[in-house]
Write a protein that holds these residues in place. Structure first.
Motif, mmCIF file in Angstrom:
data_model
loop_
_atom_site.group_PDB
_atom_site.id
_atom_site.type_symbol
_atom_site.label_atom_id
_atom_site.label_comp_id
_atom_site.label_asym_id
_atom_site.label_seq_id
_atom_site.Cartn_x
_atom_site.Cartn_y
_atom_site.Cartn_z
ATOM 1 N N PRO A 682 -3.704 -52.603 22.174
ATOM 2 C CA PRO A 682 -2.553 -51.768 22.550
ATOM 3 C C PRO A 682 -2.912 -50.722 23.601
ATOM 4 C CG PRO A 682 -2.721 -51.982 20.164
ATOM 5 C CD PRO A 682 -3.972 -52.528 20.735
ATOM 6 N N ARG A 683 -4.129 -50.188 23.555
ATOM 7 C CA ARG A 683 -4.538 -49.189 24.539
ATOM 8 C C ARG A 683 -4.694 -49.837 25.919
ATOM 9 N NH1 ARG A 683 -7.702 -46.643 21.565
ATOM 10 N NH2 ARG A 683 -9.640 -47.781 21.880
ATOM 11 N N ARG A 684 -5.248 -51.057 25.953
ATOM 12 C CA ARG A 684 -5.399 -51.770 27.224
ATOM 13 C C ARG A 684 -4.019 -52.037 27.848
ATOM 14 N NH1 ARG A 684 -7.526 -56.210 25.496
ATOM 15 N NH2 ARG A 684 -9.699 -55.507 25.596
ATOM 16 N N GLU A 685 -3.059 -52.439 26.995
ATOM 17 C CA GLU A 685 -1.706 -52.706 27.496
ATOM 18 C C GLU A 685 -1.073 -51.423 28.033
ATOM 19 O OE1 GLU A 685 2.577 -54.441 25.838
ATOM 20 O OE2 GLU A 685 0.784 -54.421 24.560
ATOM 21 N N PHE A 686 -1.292 -50.307 27.337
ATOM 22 C CA PHE A 686 -0.761 -49.019 27.784
ATOM 23 C C PHE A 686 -1.339 -48.635 29.151
ATOM 24 C CE2 PHE A 686 -1.443 -44.401 28.028
ATOM 25 C CZ PHE A 686 -0.131 -43.949 27.953
ATOM 26 N N GLN A 689 0.108 -50.933 31.964
ATOM 27 C CA GLN A 689 1.453 -50.552 32.361
ATOM 28 C C GLN A 689 1.454 -49.247 33.152
ATOM 29 O OE1 GLN A 689 3.645 -50.416 28.706
ATOM 30 N NE2 GLN A 689 3.796 -52.641 28.523
ATOM 31 N N GLY A 690 0.614 -48.302 32.728
ATOM 32 C CA GLY A 690 0.553 -47.021 33.422
ATOM 33 C C GLY A 690 -0.077 -47.125 34.794
ATOM 34 N N ALA A 691 -0.941 -48.138 35.004
ATOM 35 C CA ALA A 691 -1.623 -48.280 36.291
ATOM 36 C C ALA A 691 -0.630 -48.538 37.413
ATOM 37 C CB ALA A 691 -2.649 -49.407 36.217
ATOM 38 N N GLN A 692 0.486 -49.189 37.104
ATOM 39 C CA GLN A 692 1.481 -49.483 38.129
ATOM 40 C C GLN A 692 2.173 -48.220 38.624
ATOM 41 O OE1 GLN A 692 4.086 -52.353 36.372
ATOM 42 N NE2 GLN A 692 2.462 -53.840 35.952
ATOM 43 N N GLU A 693 2.195 -47.178 37.774
ATOM 44 C CA GLU A 693 2.869 -45.936 38.151
ATOM 45 C C GLU A 693 1.888 -44.891 38.678
ATOM 46 O OE1 GLU A 693 4.929 -44.670 34.693
ATOM 47 O OE2 GLU A 693 5.880 -46.613 34.334
ATOM 48 N N LEU A 694 0.612 -45.226 38.771
ATOM 49 C CA LEU A 694 -0.409 -44.247 39.150
ATOM 50 C C LEU A 694 -0.460 -44.050 40.670
ATOM 51 C CD1 LEU A 694 -2.829 -42.475 38.228
ATOM 52 C CD2 LEU A 694 -4.280 -44.477 38.558
#
Length: 701
Positions: A682-686, A689-694
């Motif tokens: 779950p942390r890897r998925e989080f 997903q957050g990398a796209q908004e970084l």
């Protein structure tokens, strides 16, 4: 004094005429507490359940499917069932009708090995007769053989009443009366009794909730049995009715009792065993002869472990609750501890040098229902709170040991994962127990040594008042040196930590206490940890986390907040934990001295984000202000001098603090578990997903 001396000097005044013999039910009325425990509400409730248990025994034998309990407005209690009905024919030896025999003679009934009941709760044969003796009036109606038979009693004496209620005129006389015809297939017993207020206290009453709890419990223990409760005592509230029926048995009961989330599915353990018991048996000549009798004990257990810490264990013998346990619980707990220890050794979760886990470790978070059935169980006392049959310990231990070992060693995919989760929980409980013991020992040493227990690296303040005192947890020794010069030593204390502390979200209590940085923080705050945390004992009014304004600093703050959330949550809930906000940039103006009234400190402007920096530079450019290039960017707190750190971060007159709050505990727990827990996926998925908004340009490289 003279009279007393004369009585002592004349022993012949005490003779056989002073002796008395209490016959039959007279002994019950003279010493009621010996049979029902007390004469208050508890004793009255016990009387009600003596009658209900007789109906339950019919259900145990498969002869009864419904029991109705009615609490009448006149204080009487009525119990109805559709069992076989109490026998009304004459008993050969006494010549009395069967119903009169069981209602007036102690130790009379069909539960003494006569074959009428394979298992029953009323094995002493005193329940109905004791209730009868302590009732101002008792009416019994029996449906058998196409007729309804009736009989009444007053304080244990058979007879007839001319009217309703216990105060109606009474005429003594033996015998059973036929009052009406019914269908031949209709059978059952109805007993209504009025407690004798000469015996029971005036305020003795039956609590509805306790009745409902036990009715529900009995319905769980006998699948398919319906138990209806009707309370007519409070007409202003209306009649209260509730009915219980559960087809899932004790497995469903175990789920109902469980106070927490499950670690494993409900495990059902069933089996039986044989044992031989020497009991006195009445022969044809009326003599009691010691005889070896083969008995069969049936075991039915449901258990599951949960995520909590409390133990919920209920034990029963022939549906009778044994709140103080007995031999069946001894065997159950012994098997649990033995099998779990064996499996922990086999799976290498316990090393050879490790101490075995204890009963408390195994029972932590356990919900269990232990029910055994056997003919003529040996209880300790009429209240049946403790089972004394010695063979029950051995048989229950064997049955539990076999099935539990099979579950814990199972190779099936689902069972294997659940078994491992159970073993991990027990090991963690053992570690927590050991760590708690070490913590208590540390606390004792702290109390004995007082201030010597505080870490040497603590730079304390002079004030002891909570209103102003502040503890700064500072990242690194370099920042500590500057902070010492920047602080107000009257009310600001400093505690340095080295880098990133232990991630306590996925560590045990023992590991947390072994970590020097975590232990130092707990000792300095001085209020304990976990469930023993005492907010009033905290040594500082505020705790301020002061880390660098970069990614590593954010990580350190997250780790520190995890420690506070798990072990010192009341500090967060009280709003006493803050995060310091150090600046990220310093703009040094070059033409400010030319302005009239400008102060030296006006030369510097601090910004806290890249966007704020750009905005301020544009504002300065519009005002035709110039600044020194390049703009200074702080890499850490250690780059500031004492005046700058005090002005921007530590001086209450100028600084900015962020108060850390826990407004939504469940959501916060999920976030902490996601970011700091053991589950990687779950942390890897989080992160993905957050990398796209970084914004890559904001990364400090």
């Amino acid at each position: 004094m003279t009279a007393l001396t004369a009585a002592v000097d004349e022993p012949e005044d005490y003779s056989a005429r002073h002796l008395s013999v209490l016959e039959g039910l007279e002994a019950v009325r003279k010493r009621p507490g010996m049979y029902i425990g007390s004469t208050d509400s508890r004793g009255l409730t016990h009387c009600m359940w003596e009658i209900i248990d007789n109906s339950v025994d019919e259900a145990l034998g498969g002869f009864c499917t419904r029991i109705d309990v009615v609490l009448h407005g006149d204080g009487s209690v009525e119990v109805r069932d559709n069992g076989r009905g109490i026998p009304v024919d004459a008993e050969p030896r006494s010549g009395l009708p069967g119903v009169e025999l069981v209602m007036t003679k102690l130790h009379a009934g069909g539960k003494f090995g006569s074959g009428s009941y394979n298992a029953s709760g009323g094995l002493h044969g005193v329940g109905a007769s004791v209730v009868n003796a302590l009732s101002g009036r008792l009416d019994v109606e029996i449906d058998r053989q196409g007729r309804t038979h009736a009989m009444s009693f007053r304080r244990g004496i058979p007879g007839g009443f001319d009217g309703a209620g216990p105060d109606a005129p009474f005429t003594a006389g033996s015998g059973v009366e036929e009052v009406r015809r019914v269908a031949k297939k209709v059978t059952g017993t109805r007993i209504r009794f009025w407690p004798d207020r000469q015996i029971f206290l005036k305020d003795a009453d039956i609590a509805r909730e306790s009745l409902l709890d036990r009715a529900r419990q009995t319905a769980f223990l006998i699948p398919g049995l319906s138990i209806a409760v009707r309370d007519e005592r409070f007409p202003e509230e209306g009649t209260y009715e509730e009915e219980f029926r559960f087809d899932g048995g004790i497995g469903e009961f175990c789920t109902y009792l469980a106070p927490d989330e499950a670690v494993n599915d409900v495990l059902r353990i069933q089996g039986s065993g044989q044992f031989t018991e020497t009991v006195p048996v009445l022969d044809d000549q009326g003599h009691m002869t010691p005889t070896d009798v083969d008995r069969r004990l049936e075991v039915d257990i449901a258990l599951r472990w949960g995520t909590g810490y409390e133990t919920t264990a209920r034990s029963f013998v022939n549906v009778i609750a044994t709140p103080k346990g007995g031999t069946h619980m001894t065997g159950f707990e012994r098997a649990l501890v033995r099998v779990v220890n064996d499996q922990l050794r086999a799976s290498k979760l316990l090393k050879d040098k490790d101490d075995p886990v204890t009963k408390e470790d195994v029972l932590e978070g356990l919900t269990a229902v232990v029910n055994v059935r056997l003919p003529e169980p040996q209880f300790e006392g009429q209240t049946k709170e403790i089972l004394g049959t010695s063979a029950a310990s051995r048989i229950v231990s064997q049955v539990v040991g076999k099935d539990l070992r099979a579950f814990l060693a199972s190779t099936r995919r689902g069972e294997k994962q659940q078994a491992r989760a159970v073993l991990d929980k027990v090991v963690n409980a053992a570690k927590a127990r050991i760590a708690a013991r070490q913590q208590r020992e540390t606390q004792r040493r702290k109390n004995a040594l007082e201030s010597s227990a505080l870490p040497a690296k603590l730079v304390d303040c002079r004030s002891e008042g909570l209103d102003r005192s502040e503890l700064f947890i500072v990242e690194g020794d370099s920042a500590l040196g500057t902070a010492k010069l920047a602080r107000d030593s009257e009310f600001q204390a400093l505690l340095p930590i080295r880098g990133k502390i232990l991630n306590v979200q996925k560590s045990s209590v023992s590991d947390m206490l072994k970590n020097s940085e975590c232990a130092a923080i707990l000792q300095v705050i001085g209020a304990g940890s976990g469930r023993t945390f005492d907010l009033d004992a905290a040594r500082y009014g505020r705790v301020i986390l002061m880390a660098d304004a970069d990614v590593d600093g954010a990580h350190i703050r997250c780790l520190l907040l995890t420690l506070f959330y798990r072990y010192m949550r009341p500090m967060l809930e009280a709003g006493r934990v803050y995060a310091a906000v150090p600046p990220l940039h310093r703009i040094e103006l070059t033409n400010v001295r030319k302005k009239r009234g400008a102060k030296p400190e006006d030369r510097y402007i601090y910004t806290y984000t890249d966007s704020e920096l750009q905005r301020r530079l544009l504002e300065l450019e519009k005002k035709q202000m110039t600044w020194k290039e390049p703009v200074q960017r702080y890499k850490g707190l250690g780059e500031m001098d004492a005046d700058q750190l005090a002005e921007t971060t530590m001086d209450p007159r100028h600084r900015t603090l962020r108060r850390i709050r826990v407004e939504h505990a469940e959501e916060a727990a999920k976030v902490f578990d996601l970011l700091m827990g053991n589950e990687v996926a779950p942390r890897r998925e989080f992160i993905s997903q957050g990398a796209q908004e970084l914004d890559v340009s904001r990364i400090d490289t």
